[in-house]
Design an enzyme around this catalytic site. Structure first.
Site, short mmCIF file in Angstrom:
data_model
loop_
_atom_site.label_atom_id
_atom_site.label_comp_id
_atom_site.label_asym_id
_atom_site.label_seq_id
_atom_site.Cartn_x
_atom_site.Cartn_y
_atom_site.Cartn_z
N PRO A 9 0.79 -1.23 0.00
CA PRO A 9 0.00 0.00 0.00
C PRO A 9 0.83 1.29 0.00
O PRO A 9 1.86 1.38 0.66
CB PRO A 9 -0.83 -0.09 1.29
N ASN A 10 0.31 2.23 -0.77
CA ASN A 10 0.85 3.59 -0.90
C ASN A 10 2.15 3.67 -1.71
O ASN A 10 2.63 4.77 -1.98
CB ASN A 10 1.05 4.25 0.49
N ARG A 17 4.98 10.86 -2.66
CA ARG A 17 4.71 10.58 -1.25
C ARG A 17 5.95 10.86 -0.40
O ARG A 17 7.00 10.23 -0.62
CB ARG A 17 4.35 9.09 -1.16
N TYR A 22 11.09 8.86 0.93
CA TYR A 22 11.05 7.83 -0.11
C TYR A 22 11.63 8.25 -1.46
O TYR A 22 11.65 7.45 -2.40
CB TYR A 22 9.59 7.37 -0.31
N ASN A 71 8.01 -5.73 -0.88
CA ASN A 71 7.90 -4.60 0.04
C ASN A 71 6.42 -4.51 0.41
O ASN A 71 5.61 -3.94 -0.34
CB ASN A 71 8.38 -3.30 -0.61
N ALA A 74 3.16 -0.82 4.74
CA ALA A 74 2.59 -0.78 6.10
C ALA A 74 2.10 -2.16 6.57
O ALA A 74 2.10 -2.44 7.77
CB ALA A 74 1.45 0.23 6.14
N GLU A 95 12.59 -9.69 1.65
CA GLU A 95 11.84 -8.53 2.14
C GLU A 95 12.67 -7.28 1.90
O GLU A 95 13.86 -7.26 2.26
CB GLU A 95 11.57 -8.71 3.64
N HIS A 97 12.78 -2.82 2.07
CA HIS A 97 12.19 -1.53 2.44
C HIS A 97 13.09 -0.43 1.93
O HIS A 97 14.33 -0.57 1.94
CB HIS A 97 12.03 -1.40 3.96
N ARG A 104 13.03 4.48 12.49
CA ARG A 104 11.77 5.24 12.48
C ARG A 104 10.90 4.86 13.68
O ARG A 104 11.41 4.36 14.68
CB ARG A 104 11.08 5.00 11.13
C1 DQA Z 1 8.28 0.99 3.80
C2 DQA Z 1 8.35 1.22 5.31
C3 DQA Z 1 6.99 1.02 5.94
O1 DQA Z 1 7.07 1.24 7.34
C4 DQA Z 1 6.00 2.01 5.37
O2 DQA Z 1 4.71 1.79 5.90
C5 DQA Z 1 5.97 2.02 3.88
C6 DQA Z 1 7.22 1.86 3.14
C7 DQA Z 1 9.62 1.30 3.12
O3 DQA Z 1 9.80 0.84 1.99
O4 DQA Z 1 10.46 2.00 3.67
O5 DQA Z 1 4.93 2.23 3.27
O6 DQA Z 1 7.98 -0.38 3.57
#
Ligand code: DQA
Length: 138
Positions: A9-10, A17, A22, A71, A74, A95, A97, A104
């Site tokens: 998501p997002n 964003r 990011y 990835n 959230a 995995e 990120h 964070r």
């Molecule tokens: C994320 C880190 C997550 O905590 C966050 O909710 C994201 C992006 C990252 O790629 O840094 O949406 O996965």
């Protein structure tokens, strides 16, 4: 080698964003860079904001592809279902990120994905995806 990148998501909003966290590149643009850099890899890409769709994609490719780069965004910090899907499939999952989640908020320090993952790469910006592909090639 067939690798599937799955974004949660997002991450469809990358580029707009929170650019200070990011970056300012869209994933679509970065995906083209990856395709050019790794012509020997058959790269596929899927993004969804919906938990069940992410689980469906992991199940769909998780017995035939050579690797999944996930990835879960959230959902990383909340989803028992995605964590279980990662454990259920035979394809190895890395995995990734973009940000260093450990630097964070505390709720980002927990991952339901890591226990089933082959490895975790985080904090290298979009380059985290590049490093994950390299790990499958080595
Ligand atoms: C994320 C880190 C997550 O905590 C966050 O909710 C994201 C992006 C990252 O790629 O840094 O949406 O996965």
């Amino acid at each position: 080698m067939k690798l599937m990148i799955i974004n949660g998501p997002n991450l469809n909003l990358l580029g707009k964003r929170e650019p200070e966290v990011y970056g300012s590149t869209t994933f679509e643009d970065y995906f083209k860079t990856l395709q050019k850099k790794f012509p020997q890899v058959e790269l596929a890409y899927f993004q969804s904001n919906i938990e069940g769709e992410l689980i469906g994609k992991i199940q769909e490719v998780g017995f035939s592809f050579d690797g999944i780069i996930l990835n879960a965004a959230a959902y990383t910090h909340t989803s028992v279902g995605i964590g279980d899907a990662v454990k259920a499939v035979t394809t190895p999952v890395i995995e990734v990120h973009i940000s260093n989640t450990h630097k964070r908020e505390e709720y980002r320090h927990v991952s339901y994905i890591s226990p089933g993952a082959k490895g975790v790469i985080l904090g290298f910006g979009l380059q985290s995806y590049d490093l994950a592909i390299q790990s499958f090639l080595s």
